[in-house]
Design an enzyme around this catalytic site. Structure first.
Site, PDB file in Angstrom:
ATOM      1  N   ARG A  45      43.373  37.326  33.430  1.00 27.50           N
ATOM      2  CA  ARG A  45      42.114  37.379  33.843  1.00 27.50           C
ATOM      3  C   ARG A  45      42.187  39.571  34.580  1.00 27.50           C
ATOM      4  NH1 ARG A  45      40.425  34.573  39.276  1.00 27.50           N
ATOM      5  NH2 ARG A  45      41.867  36.025  40.439  1.00 27.50           N
ATOM      6  N   ASP A  77      53.439  34.255  39.025  1.00 25.95           N
ATOM      7  CA  ASP A  77      53.880  35.038  40.004  1.00 25.95           C
ATOM      8  C   ASP A  77      55.037  33.593  40.995  1.00 25.95           C
ATOM      9  OD1 ASP A  77      53.228  37.682  39.245  1.00 25.95           O
ATOM     10  OD2 ASP A  77      52.060  37.377  40.722  1.00 25.95           O
ATOM     11  N   THR A 134      37.475  43.298  35.939  1.00 27.61           N
ATOM     12  CA  THR A 134      36.125  42.499  36.324  1.00 27.61           C
ATOM     13  C   THR A 134      36.502  41.232  36.105  1.00 27.61           C
ATOM     14  OG1 THR A 134      36.759  42.216  34.169  1.00 27.61           O
ATOM     15  CG2 THR A 134      35.682  44.399  34.004  1.00 27.61           C
ATOM     16  N   ASP A 187      49.847  33.394  42.852  1.00 26.77           N
ATOM     17  CA  ASP A 187      49.301  32.978  42.032  1.00 26.77           C
ATOM     18  C   ASP A 187      50.261  32.752  41.839  1.00 26.77           C
ATOM     19  OD1 ASP A 187      49.908  34.706  39.307  1.00 26.77           O
ATOM     20  OD2 ASP A 187      48.735  36.223  39.932  1.00 26.77           O
TER      21      ASP A 187
END
Ligand code: PRP
Ligand code: URA
Length: 365
Positions: free
Chosen positions: A260, A359, A264, A356
């Protein structure tokens, strides 16, 4: 109105009488039996038939009659989408529609006189659901029913299924915890994925096979036809692969590389390798996080473009925004999730979420 009608032997005479009355009123009747009262029958058989017709939208309403109406209402409510109400007077006829949005009327053939049945029928058929505060309550029942029943029975296309299984929920709480180590996080993601896929595969078709045990030959079962392919969305989807392969070691594995774009928030594709026979397999696109839905929707588009016909999305944590996007762009795709969270924050992270996922799986933060 198109109305399905059913009774056991105890409700037969009132059912016949109701059918004639409703036909005179111009309704279209689907009479699902029983056909006589001198042979004892089991009320669940007729309750399931009528309730299924109603739940599948083949008829507008259902009416069930047994001796007391109680057995019929209990049995009919086992069918997902059936909202069967036991009604015994004018007041409960109105309330069961206005407040509870019942779609099946259950009455006691041995408890009511024909003229009482007429009053009940007329009120129940003409009373509209009031909505408002009752809608919220009705929706709570429907949401609970969907979550429970779909995890047990299967599902229709385009559903979102949240797994309330205690083991799944317990482990989801652990992966949310920011103090959970990378090792534990990885193990838990694998375990949750396996538990979810165990539920999702409940309806895979079986075929009969013959097996010879040390004692005798016997009929047994094997999964039939081409089976599953799982398609993790890189990177975080990789964390779900092993847990699924432990249960389905022969599943093929495709890979889609997407990330991603942090500015944007649009998905950027960087890799795609899928099984050649993807069109013959049931595809599970797997990715722990469904946030804006951009990545999942792009991944699903890609597998469909390569020939996949039956695709589902399996994620651990879903945000309402992502669910909406996937359902609007892929209305036939089921979404399976362990949790449906509240919203996205300004950085399009799921709240409360787990941070995340990539991560946390790979220790890259
Ligand atoms: C995460 C996650 C999803 C995506 C969800 O991947 O694994 O693929 O974000 O967000 P969306 O629904 O808004 O598209 P990320 O882009 O962080 O890549 P990574 O797996 O390589 O960490
Ligand atoms: N990707 C993640 O890994 N977590 C989120 O909360 C949103 C997107």
């Amino acid at each position: 109105m198109h109305i399905a009608l059913g009774s056991d032997h105890a409700g037969f005479s009132i059912k016949e009488w109701i059918r004639e009355y409703l036909l005179q009123q111009g309704h279209d009747i689907l009479d699902m039996g029983t056909e006589r009262d001198d042979i004892k029958t089991d009320y669940p058989d007729f309750a399931f038939l009528v309730a299924s017709e109603v739940a599948e939208g083949n008829v507008d309403r259902g009416i069930l009659v047994c001796g007391s109406g109680i057995g019929m209402s209990i049995a009919a409510n086992k069918i997902t989408g059936a909202y069967a109400a036991l009604v015994w007077d004018k007041d409960t006829a109105i309330l069961s529609r206005a407040h509870n949005n019942s779609n099946i009327l259950c009455i006691g053939g041995r408890k009511l006189k024909p003229e009482e049945v007429i009053e009940i029928l007329e009120l129940w058929l003409k009373t509209e659901f009031q909505g408002g505060r009752h809608l919220k309550r009705f929706e709570k029942i429907a949401a609970r029913e969907r979550a429970l029943c779909l995890s047990i029975e299967g599902d229709g296309p385009g559903e979102t299924v949240i797994f309330h299984h205690p083991l799944i929920q317990h482990k989801v709480s652990m992966i949310r915890d920011k103090n959970t180590s990378v090792k534990e996080f990885r193990e838990l993601v694998a375990e949750i994925s396996g538990l979810m896929v165990y539920e999702i595969t409940r309806k895979l078709p079986l075929e009969n096979i013959e097996v010879e045990t040390p004692i005798a030959k016997t009929e047994a079962y094997a999964l039939s036809g081409k089976k599953l392919a799982i398609v993790p969305v890189l990177r975080a989807g990789l964390g779900m692969v092993d847990g699924i392969l432990q249960l389905i070691p022969n599943a093929k594995v495709g890979h889609i590389g997407l990330y991603r774009d942090p500015q944007t928030l649009e998905p950027v594709e960087y890799y795609c390798k899928l099984p050649g026979d993807i069109g013959e397999r049931e595809i599970l696109v797997i990715d722990p996080m469904l946030a804006t839905g951009g990545s999942a929707s792009a991944a699903i588009s890609l597998v469909k473009k390569k020939g996949a016909k039956k695709v589902s999305l399996v994620c651990l944590i879903a945000a309402p925004e992502g669910v909406k996007k996937v359902h609007s762009e892929h209305p036939e795709v089921n979404i399976y999730a362990a949790a449906l969270d509240d919203h996205l924050n300004d950085h399009a992270y799921i709240v409360p979420g787990l941070g995340d996922a990539g991560d946390r799986l790979f220790g890259t933060k």
